[in-house]
Design a protein around this motif. Structure first.
Motif, short mmCIF file in Angstrom:
data_model
loop_
_atom_site.label_atom_id
_atom_site.label_comp_id
_atom_site.label_asym_id
_atom_site.label_seq_id
_atom_site.Cartn_x
_atom_site.Cartn_y
_atom_site.Cartn_z
N GLU A 181 -9.24 9.15 6.75
CA GLU A 181 -9.73 10.43 7.26
C GLU A 181 -9.22 11.59 6.42
O GLU A 181 -9.94 12.56 6.15
N ARG A 182 -7.97 11.49 6.01
CA ARG A 182 -7.38 12.57 5.21
C ARG A 182 -7.70 12.42 3.72
O ARG A 182 -7.31 13.26 2.91
N ARG A 183 -8.34 11.32 3.37
CA ARG A 183 -8.70 11.04 1.98
C ARG A 183 -7.49 11.08 1.06
O ARG A 183 -7.54 11.63 -0.05
N ILE A 184 -6.42 10.49 1.55
CA ILE A 184 -5.20 10.39 0.75
C ILE A 184 -5.37 9.27 -0.27
O ILE A 184 -5.88 8.19 0.06
N GLU A 185 -4.96 9.51 -1.48
CA GLU A 185 -5.06 8.48 -2.52
C GLU A 185 -4.16 7.30 -2.15
O GLU A 185 -2.98 7.46 -1.81
N LEU A 186 -4.74 6.13 -2.21
CA LEU A 186 -4.03 4.91 -1.83
C LEU A 186 -3.82 4.07 -3.08
O LEU A 186 -4.77 3.75 -3.80
N VAL A 187 -2.58 3.72 -3.35
CA VAL A 187 -2.23 2.89 -4.51
C VAL A 187 -1.85 1.51 -4.01
O VAL A 187 -1.10 1.36 -3.04
N LEU A 194 0.85 -1.19 0.00
CA LEU A 194 0.00 0.00 0.00
C LEU A 194 0.88 1.24 0.00
O LEU A 194 1.75 1.39 0.86
N VAL A 195 0.65 2.11 -0.97
CA VAL A 195 1.45 3.31 -1.14
C VAL A 195 0.54 4.52 -1.03
O VAL A 195 -0.48 4.61 -1.70
N ALA A 196 0.91 5.46 -0.18
CA ALA A 196 0.12 6.68 0.01
C ALA A 196 1.05 7.89 -0.13
O ALA A 196 2.10 7.94 0.51
N ALA A 198 -4.51 2.18 12.89
CA ALA A 198 -4.40 3.63 13.07
C ALA A 198 -3.90 4.30 11.80
O ALA A 198 -4.38 5.38 11.41
N VAL A 199 -2.93 3.67 11.13
CA VAL A 199 -2.40 4.22 9.88
C VAL A 199 -3.48 4.26 8.81
O VAL A 199 -3.67 5.27 8.11
N ILE A 200 -4.22 3.16 8.67
CA ILE A 200 -5.27 3.08 7.65
C ILE A 200 -6.36 4.11 7.94
O ILE A 200 -6.84 4.81 7.03
N ASN A 201 -6.77 4.25 9.20
CA ASN A 201 -7.79 5.23 9.56
C ASN A 201 -7.35 6.65 9.24
O ASN A 201 -8.13 7.48 8.77
#
Length: 203
Positions: free
Chosen positions: A186-192, A88-90, A179-182
């Motif tokens: 919450e920040r609506r960061i694009e997840l690749v 998972l890359v953010a 906690a990292v995933i939440n």
């Protein structure tokens, strides 16, 4: 009599199986109890893979025969028998590595062979040292393979149904990973998601 708290799940069966195996070095009767926990562990891991798969019928998730469960898992994951690594890359940075570790064909075979030891022995069974040695080696090998199968945190191969835009990924996570995933959500960061496949290691 009070109900005994019995921790279920493949990892718990594995832990008990390993403890019982260690005791079997001094008292061979514990090998049979270890074999039972190992058998439970393999069955449980198959069920853990199936239980969150919405495209698998509920009846197929309730099986107990190793061979049948193995076929159901293989069908559910489009024949995939490989280890699957999901990174998972953010924001351009890797944040988590997830892994699907299968019940290997060898572990499936071990599970089926354990049935020979989970019935009352015949007169010719376990008479010689060589037979006990074979039993011990089967347990040792099976526990090592189950340890590998339980080491991954993905509870199935990531799949996207034909025509669907979303892909469901089920995993077991620690509190810090949650906690990292939440935070990402919450920040609506694009997840690749970067997916790669590998053959299970030769243990």
């Amino acid at each position: 009599m009070e109900a005994i708290k019995f921790f279920r799940g493949a990892a718990n069966h594995l832990a008990r199986g390993e403890r019982l195996f260690a005791r079997g070095k001094d008292d061979s009767e514990y090998y049979f109890y270890s074999a039972l926990e190992l058998r439970f562990g393999i069955e449980s891991r198959y069920r853990e893979y199936l239980e969150n798969q919405k495209h698998v019928k509920e009846k197929k998730k309730q099986g107990w025969q190793i061979a049948v469960l193995g076929r159901e898992v293989e069908q559910a994951f489009s024949g995939c028998k490989q280890e699957v690594n999901l990174r998972l890359v953010a924001g351009g940075f890797p944040v988590m590595l997830c892994k699907y570790t299968p019940v290997t064909p060898e572990l499936k075979e071990v599970g089926e062979r354990l049935g020979n030891y989970l019935h009352a022995p015949r007169d010719s069974d376990l008479r010689g040292l060589e037979q006990w040695s074979d039993f011990e080696q089967l347990l040792e090998r099976g526990l090592a393979l189950l340890r590998y199968a339980c080491s991954g945190n993905l509870l199935g191969v990531p799949l996207r149904q034909r025509g669907a835009k979303q892909m469901n990924v089920y995993m077991s996570v620690h509190d810090d990973q949650r906690a990292v995933i939440n935070e990402i959500l919450e920040r609506r960061i694009e997840l690749v998601m970067e997916v790669s496949y590998a053959e299970p290691p030769q243990l």
